[in-house]
Design a protein around this motif. Structure first.
Motif, PDB file in Angstrom:
ATOM      1  N   ASN A 297     -17.538  11.432 -29.029  1.00  0.00           N
ATOM      2  CA  ASN A 297     -18.122  11.867 -30.296  1.00  0.00           C
ATOM      3  C   ASN A 297     -17.698  10.948 -31.437  1.00  0.00           C
ATOM      4  OD1 ASN A 297     -19.570  13.455 -32.090  1.00  0.00           O
ATOM      5  ND2 ASN A 297     -17.964  14.998 -32.291  1.00  0.00           N
ATOM      6  N   ALA A 298     -16.428  10.549 -31.457  1.00  0.00           N
ATOM      7  CA  ALA A 298     -15.952   9.646 -32.508  1.00  0.00           C
ATOM      8  C   ALA A 298     -16.690   8.310 -32.456  1.00  0.00           C
ATOM      9  CB  ALA A 298     -14.446   9.430 -32.368  1.00  0.00           C
ATOM     10  N   LEU A 299     -16.817   7.737 -31.264  1.00  0.00           N
ATOM     11  CA  LEU A 299     -17.551   6.479 -31.126  1.00  0.00           C
ATOM     12  C   LEU A 299     -19.001   6.637 -31.570  1.00  0.00           C
ATOM     13  CD1 LEU A 299     -16.324   5.042 -27.689  1.00  0.00           C
ATOM     14  CD2 LEU A 299     -15.778   4.171 -29.975  1.00  0.00           C
ATOM     15  N   ARG A 300     -19.596   7.769 -31.225  1.00  0.00           N
ATOM     16  CA  ARG A 300     -20.991   8.018 -31.585  1.00  0.00           C
ATOM     17  C   ARG A 300     -21.158   8.094 -33.097  1.00  0.00           C
ATOM     18  NH1 ARG A 300     -24.113  12.602 -32.753  1.00  0.00           N
ATOM     19  NH2 ARG A 300     -22.141  13.729 -32.854  1.00  0.00           N
ATOM     20  N   LEU A 301     -20.268   8.824 -33.766  1.00  0.00           N
ATOM     21  CA  LEU A 301     -20.362   8.973 -35.221  1.00  0.00           C
ATOM     22  C   LEU A 301     -20.156   7.638 -35.935  1.00  0.00           C
ATOM     23  CD1 LEU A 301     -18.421  12.345 -35.577  1.00  0.00           C
ATOM     24  CD2 LEU A 301     -20.859  11.974 -36.060  1.00  0.00           C
ATOM     25  N   ILE A 302     -19.228   6.844 -35.425  1.00  0.00           N
ATOM     26  CA  ILE A 302     -19.004   5.527 -36.037  1.00  0.00           C
ATOM     27  C   ILE A 302     -20.205   4.618 -35.790  1.00  0.00           C
ATOM     28  CG2 ILE A 302     -17.515   3.479 -36.025  1.00  0.00           C
ATOM     29  CD1 ILE A 302     -15.210   5.406 -35.197  1.00  0.00           C
ATOM     30  N   HIS A 303     -20.797   4.736 -34.598  1.00  0.00           N
ATOM     31  CA  HIS A 303     -22.014   3.979 -34.283  1.00  0.00           C
ATOM     32  C   HIS A 303     -23.163   4.384 -35.202  1.00  0.00           C
ATOM     33  CE1 HIS A 303     -25.260   2.251 -31.794  1.00  0.00           C
ATOM     34  NE2 HIS A 303     -25.876   3.408 -31.938  1.00  0.00           N
ATOM     35  N   LEU A 304     -23.271   5.677 -35.485  1.00  0.00           N
ATOM     36  CA  LEU A 304     -24.369   6.182 -36.303  1.00  0.00           C
ATOM     37  C   LEU A 304     -24.208   5.852 -37.779  1.00  0.00           C
ATOM     38  CD1 LEU A 304     -24.869   9.746 -34.748  1.00  0.00           C
ATOM     39  CD2 LEU A 304     -26.544   7.897 -34.724  1.00  0.00           C
ATOM     40  N   TYR A 305     -22.985   6.028 -38.307  1.00  0.00           N
ATOM     41  CA  TYR A 305     -22.798   5.997 -39.759  1.00  0.00           C
ATOM     42  C   TYR A 305     -21.923   4.854 -40.264  1.00  0.00           C
ATOM     43  CZ  TYR A 305     -24.601  10.711 -39.077  1.00  0.00           C
ATOM     44  OH  TYR A 305     -25.378  11.780 -38.705  1.00  0.00           O
ATOM     45  N   GLY A 306     -21.166   4.237 -39.381  1.00  0.00           N
ATOM     46  CA  GLY A 306     -20.324   3.136 -39.821  1.00  0.00           C
ATOM     47  C   GLY A 306     -21.107   1.831 -39.874  1.00  0.00           C
ATOM     48  N   ASN A 307     -20.472   0.803 -40.437  1.00  0.00           N
ATOM     49  CA  ASN A 307     -21.114  -0.511 -40.440  1.00  0.00           C
ATOM     50  C   ASN A 307     -20.765  -1.259 -39.152  1.00  0.00           C
ATOM     51  OD1 ASN A 307     -18.514  -1.717 -40.844  1.00  0.00           O
ATOM     52  ND2 ASN A 307     -18.696  -1.319 -43.051  1.00  0.00           N
ATOM     53  N   THR A 308     -21.322  -2.421 -39.013  1.00  0.00           N
ATOM     54  CA  THR A 308     -21.124  -3.193 -37.780  1.00  0.00           C
ATOM     55  C   THR A 308     -19.661  -3.506 -37.535  1.00  0.00           C
ATOM     56  OG1 THR A 308     -23.307  -4.203 -38.028  1.00  0.00           O
ATOM     57  CG2 THR A 308     -21.760  -5.306 -36.551  1.00  0.00           C
ATOM     58  N   ALA A 309     -18.937  -3.870 -38.603  1.00  0.00           N
ATOM     59  CA  ALA A 309     -17.512  -4.194 -38.456  1.00  0.00           C
ATOM     60  C   ALA A 309     -16.711  -2.980 -38.013  1.00  0.00           C
ATOM     61  CB  ALA A 309     -16.969  -4.740 -39.780  1.00  0.00           C
ATOM     62  N   GLN A 310     -17.039  -1.804 -38.548  1.00  0.00           N
ATOM     63  CA  GLN A 310     -16.309  -0.590 -38.177  1.00  0.00           C
ATOM     64  C   GLN A 310     -16.596  -0.188 -36.736  1.00  0.00           C
ATOM     65  OE1 GLN A 310     -17.853   1.785 -41.412  1.00  0.00           O
ATOM     66  NE2 GLN A 310     -15.889   1.743 -42.496  1.00  0.00           N
ATOM     67  N   ALA A 311     -17.840  -0.332 -36.313  1.00  0.00           N
ATOM     68  CA  ALA A 311     -18.184  -0.014 -34.928  1.00  0.00           C
ATOM     69  C   ALA A 311     -17.483  -0.960 -33.960  1.00  0.00           C
ATOM     70  CB  ALA A 311     -19.696  -0.086 -34.741  1.00  0.00           C
ATOM     71  N   SER A 312     -17.427  -2.232 -34.321  1.00  0.00           N
ATOM     72  CA  SER A 312     -16.731  -3.219 -33.479  1.00  0.00           C
ATOM     73  C   SER A 312     -15.237  -2.927 -33.438  1.00  0.00           C
ATOM     74  CB  SER A 312     -16.972  -4.630 -34.021  1.00  0.00           C
ATOM     75  OG  SER A 312     -18.346  -4.971 -33.954  1.00  0.00           O
ATOM     76  N   HIS A 313     -14.674  -2.536 -34.572  1.00  0.00           N
ATOM     77  CA  HIS A 313     -13.250  -2.217 -34.646  1.00  0.00           C
ATOM     78  C   HIS A 313     -12.916  -1.026 -33.745  1.00  0.00           C
ATOM     79  CE1 HIS A 313      -9.238  -1.604 -36.189  1.00  0.00           C
ATOM     80  NE2 HIS A 313      -9.559  -0.419 -36.671  1.00  0.00           N
ATOM     81  N   ALA A 314     -13.758   0.014 -33.772  1.00  0.00           N
ATOM     82  CA  ALA A 314     -13.517   1.195 -32.952  1.00  0.00           C
ATOM     83  C   ALA A 314     -13.544   0.847 -31.464  1.00  0.00           C
ATOM     84  CB  ALA A 314     -14.555   2.267 -33.269  1.00  0.00           C
ATOM     85  N   LYS A 315     -14.474  -0.001 -31.083  1.00  0.00           N
ATOM     86  CA  LYS A 315     -14.548  -0.394 -29.680  1.00  0.00           C
ATOM     87  C   LYS A 315     -13.383  -1.293 -29.283  1.00  0.00           C
ATOM     88  CE  LYS A 315     -19.394   0.438 -28.777  1.00  0.00           C
ATOM     89  NZ  LYS A 315     -20.621  -0.002 -28.100  1.00  0.00           N
TER      90      LYS A 315
END
Length: 362
Positions: free
Chosen positions: A88-106
């Motif tokens: 769920n956390a990855l999904r929310l960051i994918h949906l609402y975060g920017n590209t840098a934040q999504a890459s950081h989470a992964k």
């Protein structure tokens, strides 16, 4: 020789084998040790990591995700609860975060991190003041195992998501988690006071967290875990009855099969709810179907618990009983908030016209 029929907790025609047998057996074998603190639950998270599941976000692979939740829930519901939070956390960051934040989470995940979503406020609600967090979160699952939590700050239309490091052991307190089940999740209170927050921590804009169809419309993940855990409980009961040469009784077969059929139906409904977004279904249809799946699998799980109690009798309530532990965990997990309000919302949409009554099956 025991010739009693064997129960299969999943309909083989539709099952997607996300976990192999060895992984499922390992997760199940670890559950009791994790409950009593003899084994860290992080070891089971590593099993999921080895299976390549930690980079799943459910946004692009809902069918795989829903089956993974069912299979993990059947083997070890506490592990399933933590994995669902991570997804769920990855999904929310994918949906609402920017590209840098999504890459950081992964990247955090690749480095061994485990994400969670902590939304429940304690007596001091989470806020941001002068660039730092204040307040606390309660029912925060995975204390000591979750490395980064996506927390909700403020409330209502101004709710904001923030991703923060939660590895400081001095801030977490699981001693207040006195529930009879889900002990292995190490859920409890986490003190946020003084944690610095910058714009890089903030995910999306105020209000994003509550947007549909991704908020209530995402409870199909809970439904999948509930259905899987119910199937796992029935499977464990059937195994115990086979070992005692008691499964061949007509009453036992009828009682467990009646419940298992309902669990299978719940699985199908959860699967359709998961796939609804890919079918471009109307927003409220997605929401109402997820609600229906969540409530239907809850009711099926409660029936499964009752049937297992009746089938096994006092053995089920022994301190070392595997089915007893599984039922305790499932009973606690089933108790989600706002059930009646959810049901009313789904009913108002589904019964509003001849078209909506077909839901995502139209």
């Amino acid at each position: 020789m025991n010739s009693a029929p064997r129960f299969d907790p999943f309909p083989p025609a539709s099952q997607i084998n996300v976990l192999n047998d060895a992984a499922r057996h390992a997760l199940r074998a670890a559950a009791r040790k994790e409950e009593i603190g003899e084994r860290p639950i992080g070891t089971s998270i590593d099993i999921l990591r080895d299976a390549g599941l930690m980079l799943e976000d459910g946004a692009t692979t809902p069918l795989r995700t829903v089956h993974a939740l069912m299979q993990i829930g059947a083997a070890n519901l506490s592990v399933g609860r933590l994995w669902e939070g991570h997804v769920n956390a990855l999904r929310l960051i994918h949906l609402y975060g920017n590209t840098a934040q999504a890459s950081h989470a992964k990247e955090l995940t690749r480095q061994g991190g485990l994400l969670g979503v902590w939304g429940a406020d304690g007596q001091k609600p989470a806020t941001i003041s002068d660039g730092a967090l204040q307040g606390e979160k309660v029912f925060a699952s995975g204390l000591g195992t979750v490395t980064h939590a996506l927390i909700s700050v403020n409330s209502g239309s101004k709710v904001q998501l923030a991703l923060i490091d939660v590895t400081d052991p001095q801030r977490g307190d699981a001693s207040q988690w006195d529930m009879l089940g889900m002990q292995a999740t190490a859920s409890g209170k986490f003190d946020l006071s003084g944690i610095a927050v910058t714009k890089e921590n903030l995910i999306g804009v105020p209000g994003d967290y509550l947007k549909e169809p991704h908020f209530v419309g995402g409870v199909w993940r809970i439904a999948a875990l509930q259905a899987g855990a119910a199937a796992g409980l029935i499977d464990a009961a059937a195994t115990a009855l086979r070992d005692m040469d008691r499964l061949e009784a007509d009453a036992q077969l009828a009682r467990l099969m009646q419940v298992l059929m309902r669990v299978w139906a719940g699985m199908a409904l959860a699967e359709r709810a998961a796939l609804a977004s890919l079918d471009n279904a109307p927003e409220e249809t997605i929401v109402s179907t997820s609600i229906a799946a969540r409530i239907y699998t809850e009711e099926g799980a409660l029936e499964a618990i009752k049937a297992v109690e009746q089938s096994l009798g006092l053995r089920h309530f022994a301190a070392a009983s595997e089915t007893g532990r599984m039922a305790r965990d499932l009973s606690v997990y089933l108790r989600q908030a706002a059930r009646d309000a959810f049901l009313k919302r789904a009913a108002r949409h589904a019964l509003s016209s001849e078209e909506t009554i077909w839901g995502v099956f139209k």
